[in-house]
Design an enzyme around this catalytic site. Structure first.
Site, PDB file in Angstrom:
ATOM      1  N   THR A  28       4.021   2.151   1.214  1.00 18.71           N
ATOM      2  CA  THR A  28       2.908   2.987   0.736  1.00 18.71           C
ATOM      3  C   THR A  28       1.579   2.228   0.648  1.00 18.71           C
ATOM      4  O   THR A  28       0.525   2.859   0.603  1.00 18.71           O
ATOM      5  CB  THR A  28       3.229   3.570  -0.656  1.00 18.71           C
ATOM      6  N   ASP A  29       1.624   0.876   0.631  1.00 19.01           N
ATOM      7  CA  ASP A  29       0.376   0.129   0.450  1.00 19.01           C
ATOM      8  C   ASP A  29      -0.653   0.439   1.542  1.00 19.01           C
ATOM      9  O   ASP A  29      -1.841   0.574   1.264  1.00 19.01           O
ATOM     10  CB  ASP A  29       0.641  -1.385   0.433  1.00 19.01           C
TER      11      ASP A  29
ATOM     12  N   THR B  92       8.976   0.102   0.832  1.00 18.17           N
ATOM     13  CA  THR B  92       9.848   0.274  -0.342  1.00 18.17           C
ATOM     14  C   THR B  92      10.949   1.292  -0.093  1.00 18.17           C
ATOM     15  O   THR B  92      12.035   1.200  -0.657  1.00 18.17           O
ATOM     16  CB  THR B  92       8.978   0.692  -1.551  1.00 18.17           C
TER      17      THR B  92
END
Ligand code: ASP
Length: 322
Positions: free
Chosen positions: A92-93, A13
């Site tokens: 970030t996942d 992101t």
């Protein structure tokens, strides 16, 4: 003289672009590292940057091949005296997984810092530029050396072993539960308070220098009426299994029955965020306690353990060390 920091960009992101200023409905991994850096001229005041675009993807598409490439690249570039540290930009996942993998496989004491963002570059009040700036500050700081792989997010510094994603949307989504942050960054200055206690980086026994792939490990999430036959299926396709058990690593009698019959190593973690699984909690003798590693981190340690041994006692020992 400014120190040199290498940025290894992987997407996520932080490099995401949307058609509007909203926080959802964007494409992760759209901007290159160079474009990201153009928006933060302050970074050049902190360090001389060499940017390497490793890939530009959603972090759910990270693979063991990318992990091995990252670790091998860092291990080679860390030999260069001019390089002070590394920043990895990442979605970030799965950021916590890449961080823990590198924490166990990087053979250098120079800072290696992961960061990302919860809002895409096009959203109102995007958090990526500040996170990247702060990550470069930490990567060029002497205080961050020898602390293992670190994660910098929303002013805080976390150790790779305890960091996790705790929210699907908040800008403070990256945190470390009951283990907490080990430092903070404020206006470019790094304040370190704690030292991670578990073995990491150059002190681990894992050597990935010649590896092209990692052994496969499956994670099974236990819930009421979970089908134990899936354990047998997973065992037929993997070299090891991690169970996200209920509570302190528990599961049903039917699960227990099948687990005792499995011949691949089974590590028991928990679906609960905080807490420790100790050997006394184990329901089956042929299992390994994950300590306080989440299922996804226990899977990484099991994959690396399996590059060295399939012996349960040796794997148990590794789960107490790392
Ligand atoms: N799906 C995105 C990723 O992990 C989410 C993020 O970066 O925050 O790449």
């Amino acid at each position: 003289m400014r120190k040199k920091v290498v940025i290894l960009a992987t997407g996520g992101t932080i490099a995401g672009v949307g058609a509007t200023a909203k926080t959802a409905g964007y494409r992760p991994g759209s901007l290159t590292a160079d474009t990201l850096l153009q928006g933060i001229p302050e970074v050049a005041e902190v360090a001389e940057i060499e940017a390497v675009q490793v890939c530009n993807i959603n972090s759910d598409d990270i693979t063991d091949a990318i992990w091995l490439d990252l670790a091998q690249t860092i291990n080679a570039m860390a030999q260069d005296e001019d390089v002070a540290g590394f920043v990895i930009t990442h979605g970030t996942d799965t950021l916590e997984e890449t961080a823990y993998f590198l924490n166990l496989t990087v053979k250098a004491s120079k800072p290696v810092v992961l960061t990302g963002s919860m809002r895409p570059s096009t959203s109102i009040s995007a958090d990526g530029p500040m996170n990247l700036y702060q990550a470069v500050c930490v990567a060029s700081s002497d205080a961050a050396a020898g602390k293992g792989v670190l994660v910098v997010f929303s002013d805080r510094i976390y150790s790779a072993r305890s960091v996790t994603k705790t929210s699907t949307y908040h800008v403070t989504a990256i945190a470390a539960g009951e283990m907490g942050a080990i430092g903070v960054v404020r206006d470019g200055k790094v304040y370190m308070y704690e030292t991670p206690g578990k073995r990491h980086t150059a002190d681990t026994e894992f050597d990935i220098s010649g590896l092209k792939a990692l052994p496969k490990v499956s994670i099974l999430y236990f819930a009421v009426d979970a089908d134990p036959e899936l354990l047998r299926f997973a065992a037929s396709r993997s070299s090891g299994i991690v169970i996200a058990g209920a509570g302190a690593g528990e599961f049903s009698e039917s699960y227990k029955q099948v687990i005792t019959e499995l011949s691949v190593p089974v590590v028991v973690s928990s679906r609960i965020d905080d807490g420790i699984i100790i050997p006394d909690n184990l329901l089956c003798e042929n299992t390994v306690a994950a300590d306080n590693l989440s299922p996804q981190k226990a899977a990484i340690l099991l994959r690396l353990a399996l590059t060295r041994t399939a012996d349960l006692d040796q794997i148990r020992e590794m789960f107490t060390i790392y």
